[in-house]
Design an enzyme around this catalytic site. Structure first.
Site, PDB file in Angstrom:
ATOM      1  N   PHE A  58       0.832  -1.207   0.000  1.00 36.81           N
ATOM      2  CA  PHE A  58       0.000   0.000   0.000  1.00 36.81           C
ATOM      3  C   PHE A  58       0.865   1.256   0.000  1.00 36.81           C
ATOM      4  CE2 PHE A  58      -2.401   3.084   2.808  1.00 36.81           C
ATOM      5  CZ  PHE A  58      -3.227   3.552   1.800  1.00 36.81           C
ATOM      6  N   TRP A  62       7.758   0.813   3.245  1.00 35.19           N
ATOM      7  CA  TRP A  62       7.166   0.551   4.552  1.00 35.19           C
ATOM      8  C   TRP A  62       6.221  -0.639   4.521  1.00 35.19           C
ATOM      9  CZ3 TRP A  62      10.013   3.146   7.720  1.00 35.19           C
ATOM     10  CH2 TRP A  62      10.442   4.441   7.419  1.00 35.19           C
ATOM     11  N   ALA A 105      -0.833   9.119   2.728  1.00 36.36           N
ATOM     12  CA  ALA A 105      -1.987   9.399   3.582  1.00 36.36           C
ATOM     13  C   ALA A 105      -3.186   9.869   2.758  1.00 36.36           C
ATOM     14  CB  ALA A 105      -1.622  10.444   4.632  1.00 36.36           C
ATOM     15  N   PHE A 152       2.687   3.644  12.421  1.00 37.41           N
ATOM     16  CA  PHE A 152       2.400   2.725  11.322  1.00 37.41           C
ATOM     17  C   PHE A 152       0.945   2.268  11.335  1.00 37.41           C
ATOM     18  CE2 PHE A 152       1.999  -0.782  13.969  1.00 37.41           C
ATOM     19  CZ  PHE A 152       2.953  -1.790  13.932  1.00 37.41           C
ATOM     20  N   ASP A 153       0.589   1.536  10.262  1.00 35.96           N
ATOM     21  CA  ASP A 153      -0.797   1.117  10.070  1.00 35.96           C
ATOM     22  C   ASP A 153      -1.723   2.333   9.960  1.00 35.96           C
ATOM     23  OD1 ASP A 153      -2.000  -1.489   9.765  1.00 35.96           O
ATOM     24  OD2 ASP A 153      -3.329  -0.940  11.408  1.00 35.96           O
TER      25      ASP A 153
END
Length: 419
Positions: free
Chosen positions: A134, A173, A141, A387-388
């Site tokens: 992703f 990432w 973002a 993260f996530d």
């Protein structure tokens, strides 16, 4: 009264087995990797432990029962995650990143796609990896923002001559995206733009890329502050070709797949944060009961130390309750599940950083040395607000949007149904 945190006999056994595996196997990851200077070398050194986890059935245990696994829900995952991450965050993240990598397939895959790609992860052998590609260099973002925003920059163009998608772009990432051999994981779910002209709601797709991936380059493995023995690389995809049928759902349905994939993992981030707090608390409590620091009594006898430990324990219990509640809401299909999961992620991750820092004050200057586990615990915990989905973005894009919705019911989170 539907609120009940009593674990079933099966869950008690599951937790005990997870704790045993963590102490028996995961406890060796730190000593085996801590002195290695190269991030890829540290990652490779974890493979035997990861293979052991797979061989003992832990990957199968966290995959859902309806698809052939043994997982009976998010609460069970939370029990395993707490025991594992409290001992080692590295192999644990590799293991749970597989569930994120498979989530798009589990949520949107056709029976044919599940049959083709899912079975290899149910076998208790080898070191299978799945990754959700992703994030991209430069951030993502605003992945679905309309022009002039860039959003997702990785593209997939359908070659009508061969009936294949041709994928080009870079990802960063993404846990385990380089694979063990630099040729990608066993399955890569790539978020890409299948139209350069359509609106974001119709331009994004998720395409399955099985490994080894011809055209994937492992550019580097990032040298992280925490999670030092987990692979988080930058990869480049150059003319990667996969069949037309590897798109999940239909072309342009990717935004919904992305949005749904990060809800269950948000609840688990709260559990990861809890696990790190637990590890820090256990060390600080033992230290306070044994150390006098040249005084007359153990330092736990001093009120300031006792209060700091009590406050840390209160915070831990609050995060556990919120995270378990979010997991229970996901298991029962509550309409409030997404909001509870996001709160668990934000509150749990930020509380963990504060609590670990407070516990370092209990131990004092010795906590600042790598000879104490607290320094490594803090380094791992610092990732969770980032993260996530970084917490600023989660507040802005998800939680703020929920609150602003005219149909938002502020009290829906009070009514989590029973199992």
């Amino acid at each position: 009264m539907a609120i009940d945190f009593t674990l079933t006999p099966e869950q008690l056994v599951l937790r005990a087995r997870a704790r045993d595996f963590a102490r028996r196997s995961l406890s060796g990851v730190g000593p085996a990797t801590r002195l290695l200077t190269d991030p890829e070398e540290r990652w490779q050194a974890t493979r035997p432990v990861y293979e052991q986890a797979v061989a003992e059935g832990w990957l199968r245990r966290i995959l859902p029962e309806p698809l052939g696994g043994e997982g009976r829900g998010m609460v069970d995952l939370a029990l395993v995650a707490e025991e594992f991450v409290a001992v080692d965050a590295n192999v644990s993240l590799t293991l749970f990143a597989v569930t994120l990598g498979l989530t798009p397939l589990m949520a949107a895959g056709s029976p044919e796609q599940l049959k083709e790609h899912f079975g290899r992860f149910l076998e208790p052998a080898g070191a299978p990896l799945a990754a959700f590609a992703f994030s991209e260099p430069g951030g993502i973002a605003n992945y679905d923002a309309p022009a002039p925003a860039e959003g997702v920059r990785t593209t997939a163009v359908l070659d009508e001559r061969t009936g294949e998608w041709v994928i080009n772009g870079s990802k960063r990432w993404v846990s385990s995206a380089g694979g063990w051999d630099g040729k990608g994981p066993d399955l890569l779910a790539v978020v890409c733009r299948t139209s350069t002209t359509a609106a974001p709601g119709e331009a994004l797709s998720v395409i399955l890329v099985p490994g080894p991936v011809a055209g994937l380059t492992l550019d580097n493995s990032l040298d992280l502050l925490g999670h030092r023995a987990h692979q988080t690389p930058t990869i480049t995809l150059r003319d990667v070709r996969v069949p037309r049928g590897n798109v999940l759902g239909v072309p342009g349905a990717g935004r919904a797949v992305v949005a749904g994939s990060f809800v269950p993992t948000a609840a688990l981030v709260g559990v990861f944060a809890l696990a790190k707090m637990r590890a820090a608390f256990d060390f600080a409590l033992g230290f306070a009961k044994c150390e006098r620091r040249a005084g007359a009594v153990p330092i736990i006898d001093h009120q300031a130390v006792g209060y700091a430990l009590a406050d840390a324990k209160s915070a831990m219990e609050a995060v556990r309750c919120l995270s378990w509640r979010a997991c229970h809401a996901l298991d029962t299909g509550s309409p409030a599940a997404a909001e509870l999961a996001l709160h668990a992620k934000v509150f749990g991750s930020e509380t963990a950083v504060r609590v670990v820092t407070d516990l370092m004050r209990v131990v004092g200057m010795e906590s600042y040395s790598h000879e104490s586990p607290l320094a490594e615990i803090l380094q791992d915990a610092l990732a969770y607000p980032l993260f996530d989905g970084g917490n600023i973005g989660v507040r802005r894009r998800q939680l703020h949007a929920m609150l602003a919705d005219p149909e938002y019911d502020a009290y829906a989170t009070h009514e989590v149904p029973a199992r």
